[in-house]
Structure formats: structure tokens, C-alpha cells
Motif scaffolding. Structure first.
Motif, PDB file in Angstrom:
ATOM      1  N   ALA A  17       0.872  -1.176   0.000  1.00  0.00           N
ATOM      2  CA  ALA A  17       0.000   0.000   0.000  1.00  0.00           C
ATOM      3  C   ALA A  17       0.907   1.224   0.000  1.00  0.00           C
ATOM      4  CB  ALA A  17      -0.900  -0.007   1.233  1.00  0.00           C
ATOM      5  N   HIS A  18       0.445   2.315  -0.584  1.00  0.00           N
ATOM      6  CA  HIS A  18       1.253   3.517  -0.740  1.00  0.00           C
ATOM      7  C   HIS A  18       0.517   4.716  -0.147  1.00  0.00           C
ATOM      8  CE1 HIS A  18       1.608   0.814  -4.201  1.00  0.00           C
ATOM      9  NE2 HIS A  18       2.873   1.161  -4.282  1.00  0.00           N
ATOM     10  N   GLN A  19       1.212   5.541   0.587  1.00  0.00           N
ATOM     11  CA  GLN A  19       0.686   6.828   1.058  1.00  0.00           C
ATOM     12  C   GLN A  19       1.734   7.887   0.773  1.00  0.00           C
ATOM     13  OE1 GLN A  19      -2.355   7.551   2.404  1.00  0.00           O
ATOM     14  NE2 GLN A  19      -2.965   5.425   2.179  1.00  0.00           N
ATOM     15  N   LEU A  20       1.288   8.992   0.188  1.00  0.00           N
ATOM     16  CA  LEU A  20       2.167  10.129  -0.061  1.00  0.00           C
ATOM     17  C   LEU A  20       1.695  11.299   0.780  1.00  0.00           C
ATOM     18  CD1 LEU A  20       2.501  10.100  -3.948  1.00  0.00           C
ATOM     19  CD2 LEU A  20       4.254   9.524  -2.284  1.00  0.00           C
ATOM     20  N   GLY A  21       2.626  12.089   1.269  1.00  0.00           N
ATOM     21  CA  GLY A  21       2.266  13.248   2.062  1.00  0.00           C
ATOM     22  C   GLY A  21       3.190  14.411   1.776  1.00  0.00           C
ATOM     23  N   ALA A  22       2.664  15.611   2.008  1.00  0.00           N
ATOM     24  CA  ALA A  22       3.435  16.847   1.879  1.00  0.00           C
ATOM     25  C   ALA A  22       2.669  17.938   2.614  1.00  0.00           C
ATOM     26  CB  ALA A  22       3.628  17.236   0.413  1.00  0.00           C
ATOM     27  N   CYS A  23       3.379  19.004   2.956  1.00  0.00           N
ATOM     28  CA  CYS A  23       2.742  20.148   3.605  1.00  0.00           C
ATOM     29  C   CYS A  23       2.654  21.304   2.629  1.00  0.00           C
ATOM     30  CB  CYS A  23       3.545  20.589   4.822  1.00  0.00           C
ATOM     31  SG  CYS A  23       3.442  19.436   6.198  1.00  0.00           S
ATOM     32  N   ASP A  24       1.575  22.073   2.753  1.00  0.00           N
ATOM     33  CA  ASP A  24       1.430  23.256   1.910  1.00  0.00           C
ATOM     34  C   ASP A  24       2.192  24.434   2.536  1.00  0.00           C
ATOM     35  OD1 ASP A  24      -0.235  24.366   3.910  1.00  0.00           O
ATOM     36  OD2 ASP A  24      -2.067  23.775   2.866  1.00  0.00           O
ATOM     37  N   ALA A  25       2.132  25.594   1.906  1.00  0.00           N
ATOM     38  CA  ALA A  25       2.893  26.765   2.363  1.00  0.00           C
ATOM     39  C   ALA A  25       2.485  27.220   3.759  1.00  0.00           C
ATOM     40  CB  ALA A  25       2.726  27.912   1.357  1.00  0.00           C
ATOM     41  N   GLN A  26       1.274  26.897   4.182  1.00  0.00           N
ATOM     42  CA  GLN A  26       0.813  27.260   5.515  1.00  0.00           C
ATOM     43  C   GLN A  26       1.159  26.186   6.558  1.00  0.00           C
ATOM     44  OE1 GLN A  26      -1.369  27.528   2.712  1.00  0.00           O
ATOM     45  NE2 GLN A  26      -0.558  29.610   2.576  1.00  0.00           N
ATOM     46  N   GLY A  27       1.802  25.113   6.122  1.00  0.00           N
ATOM     47  CA  GLY A  27       2.191  24.047   7.034  1.00  0.00           C
ATOM     48  C   GLY A  27       1.130  22.978   7.239  1.00  0.00           C
ATOM     49  N   TRP A  28       0.028  23.050   6.483  1.00  0.00           N
ATOM     50  CA  TRP A  28      -1.033  22.053   6.611  1.00  0.00           C
ATOM     51  C   TRP A  28      -0.639  20.791   5.858  1.00  0.00           C
ATOM     52  CZ3 TRP A  28      -4.749  22.495  10.033  1.00  0.00           C
ATOM     53  CH2 TRP A  28      -5.088  23.763  10.488  1.00  0.00           C
ATOM     54  N   PRO A  29      -0.764  19.632   6.509  1.00  0.00           N
ATOM     55  CA  PRO A  29      -0.414  18.379   5.837  1.00  0.00           C
ATOM     56  C   PRO A  29      -1.514  17.907   4.893  1.00  0.00           C
ATOM     57  CG  PRO A  29      -1.161  17.930   8.058  1.00  0.00           C
ATOM     58  CD  PRO A  29      -1.156  19.431   7.903  1.00  0.00           C
ATOM     59  N   HIS A  30      -1.091  17.275   3.810  1.00  0.00           N
ATOM     60  CA  HIS A  30      -2.015  16.675   2.843  1.00  0.00           C
ATOM     61  C   HIS A  30      -1.492  15.274   2.521  1.00  0.00           C
ATOM     62  CE1 HIS A  30      -4.039  20.472   2.364  1.00  0.00           C
ATOM     63  NE2 HIS A  30      -2.856  21.037   2.262  1.00  0.00           N
ATOM     64  N   ILE A  31      -2.415  14.328   2.458  1.00  0.00           N
ATOM     65  CA  ILE A  31      -2.058  12.932   2.225  1.00  0.00           C
ATOM     66  C   ILE A  31      -2.932  12.361   1.120  1.00  0.00           C
ATOM     67  CG2 ILE A  31      -1.983  10.625   3.273  1.00  0.00           C
ATOM     68  CD1 ILE A  31      -1.514  11.994   5.950  1.00  0.00           C
ATOM     69  N   CYS A  32      -2.376  11.436   0.366  1.00  0.00           N
ATOM     70  CA  CYS A  32      -3.124  10.784  -0.714  1.00  0.00           C
ATOM     71  C   CYS A  32      -2.619   9.362  -0.874  1.00  0.00           C
ATOM     72  CB  CYS A  32      -2.913  11.552  -2.013  1.00  0.00           C
ATOM     73  SG  CYS A  32      -3.738  10.844  -3.446  1.00  0.00           S
ATOM     74  N   ARG A  33      -3.536   8.468  -1.219  1.00  0.00           N
ATOM     75  CA  ARG A  33      -3.167   7.085  -1.515  1.00  0.00           C
ATOM     76  C   ARG A  33      -2.461   7.039  -2.863  1.00  0.00           C
ATOM     77  NH1 ARG A  33      -4.428   2.222  -0.094  1.00  0.00           N
ATOM     78  NH2 ARG A  33      -6.079   2.852   1.327  1.00  0.00           N
ATOM     79  N   GLY A  34      -1.315   6.381  -2.881  1.00  0.00           N
ATOM     80  CA  GLY A  34      -0.634   6.105  -4.128  1.00  0.00           C
ATOM     81  C   GLY A  34      -1.117   4.761  -4.668  1.00  0.00           C
ATOM     82  N   LEU A  35      -0.792   4.472  -5.909  1.00  0.00           N
ATOM     83  CA  LEU A  35      -1.290   3.264  -6.560  1.00  0.00           C
ATOM     84  C   LEU A  35      -0.207   2.280  -6.970  1.00  0.00           C
ATOM     85  CD1 LEU A  35      -3.905   5.053  -8.838  1.00  0.00           C
ATOM     86  CD2 LEU A  35      -4.313   3.867  -6.665  1.00  0.00           C
ATOM     87  N   ALA A  36       0.978   2.759  -7.216  1.00  0.00           N
ATOM     88  CA  ALA A  36       2.068   1.902  -7.671  1.00  0.00           C
ATOM     89  C   ALA A  36       3.367   2.654  -7.467  1.00  0.00           C
ATOM     90  CB  ALA A  36       1.900   1.543  -9.148  1.00  0.00           C
ATOM     91  N   ALA A  37       4.447   1.910  -7.291  1.00  0.00           N
ATOM     92  CA  ALA A  37       5.757   2.538  -7.123  1.00  0.00           C
ATOM     93  C   ALA A  37       6.817   1.699  -7.815  1.00  0.00           C
ATOM     94  CB  ALA A  37       6.094   2.695  -5.646  1.00  0.00           C
ATOM     95  N   ASP A  38       7.872   2.376  -8.211  1.00  0.00           N
ATOM     96  CA  ASP A  38       9.001   1.709  -8.836  1.00  0.00           C
ATOM     97  C   ASP A  38      10.229   2.590  -8.644  1.00  0.00           C
ATOM     98  OD1 ASP A  38      10.216  -0.400 -10.136  1.00  0.00           O
ATOM     99  OD2 ASP A  38       9.435   0.088 -12.113  1.00  0.00           O
ATOM    100  N   VAL A  39      11.385   2.027  -8.968  1.00  0.00           N
ATOM    101  CA  VAL A  39      12.635   2.762  -8.889  1.00  0.00           C
ATOM    102  C   VAL A  39      13.205   2.860 -10.298  1.00  0.00           C
ATOM    103  CG1 VAL A  39      14.949   2.825  -7.892  1.00  0.00           C
ATOM    104  CG2 VAL A  39      13.030   1.921  -6.556  1.00  0.00           C
TER     105      VAL A  39
END
Length: 158
Positions: A17-39
Motif C-alpha cells: 500500500a502507498h501513502q504520499l504526504g506533503a505540507c502546503d505553504a501554511q504548514g497544513w499536511p495533505h495525504i493521498c493514496r498512491g497506486l504503484a511505485a518503482d525505482v
């Protein structure tokens, strides 16, 4: 440049399972399910996701270029956490559909023993090609997030 070990790269193909996260300019976190990953051959990690699902996350990544990604194997709860500070969002589209389908099959196989059929994940993976996006980043750090005594410990990247 930090790279994932061969074992970590193999882990991404095991139906995680994949979860991605990042914060916006105001410092609020945002998360989203990812679907696939590779290198990629150069060591950068790519995580595919739905542009519609990532409507809050993607602007935060574009603005800061920072991303956090967690990968969890459902049958064992083994978890790997990676961070990047050079993230870029790109249109993945149909060219990335084969990877998406391979990772979906592996994820569905992980869930079958728990009574979840492929129909349970179909809404997540039924992303139109025009909405299939990718986030590409170089991992600068990794952490073991598997529940237990080692949780939170750094892991060595290659």
C-alpha cells in the motif's frame, strides 16, 4: 545520490500500500493514496496516483518539492518510509499503465487472504489515463516504520 537497496526495490513490487504526504505553504499536511511505485535506473523513486485524489497533495508537492512516502505490505505490516526534497509531478498516462496493473495484481494478492476481492480495490485503480500522474523523487532518507521495537529507526540507503 542516495538509492534504495535491491531489497527495498524488490519490496515495492510485493503488493504494498502507498501513502504520499506533503505540507502546503501554511504548514497544513495533505495525504493521498498512491497506486504503484518503482525505482528508475537513476535511483529516483516514482509513485503513481490519481490526480483527482491528489487534488490537495499535488499543489503542495509542486510548491515545496518535498514529499514523504510510506509503503506497507498488508500481510506482514512491514513498512518503509522515504523522504525526498526534489519531488516533481509529471503526467504518467497510458505509458505507466503496465506498471499500475502489475502492482495492482500484487496488492490484490496481498488482500485476498483477508477476504478482499479485486472488486474492493477497483475504484482506486480505475483511473483514466489523463488523470494518472506520477511523483518522482530522490530519497534522501529512509526509516523502518514496521510496528515493533525497531519502528522509527533509520535504514541505510545504498
Amino acid at each position: 545520490m542516495s538509492r534504495l537497496t535491491a531489497e527495498m526495490t524488490e519490496f515495492l513490487a510485493q503488493g504494498v500500500a502507498h501513502q504520499l504526504g506533503a505540507c502546503d505553504a501554511q504548514g497544513w499536511p495533505h495525504i493521498c493514496r498512491g497506486l504503484a511505485a518503482d525505482v528508475e535506473p537513476d535511483g529516483r523513486v516514482v509513485v503513481l496516483l490519481s490526480g483527482a485524489s491528489g487534488f490537495e497533495l499535488l499543489p503542495a508537492i509542486r510548491a515545496s518539492r518535498h514529499v514523504s512516502a510510506v509503503f506497507v505490505k498488508p500481510q506482514t505490516f512491514r513498512a518503509l518510509h522515504l523522504k525526498g526534497r526534489d519531488a516533481e509531478v509529471f503526467a504518467a498516462g497510458a505509458a505507466w499503465r503496465p506498471l499500475l496493473e502489475r502492482r495492482r495484481a500484487a496488492f490484490d494478492a496481498q488482500l485476498l487472504p483477508f477476504g478482499f476481492s479485486p472488486e474492493n480495490t477497483s475504484a482506486w485503480y480505475s483511473v483514466p489515463d489523463a488523470e494518472l500522474l506520477g511523483v518522482r523523487f530522490t530519497p534522501y532518507g529512509g526509516w523502518n516504520q514496521t510496528p515493533g521495537p525497531g519502528a522509527g529507526a533509520p535504514v541505510a540507503l545504498a
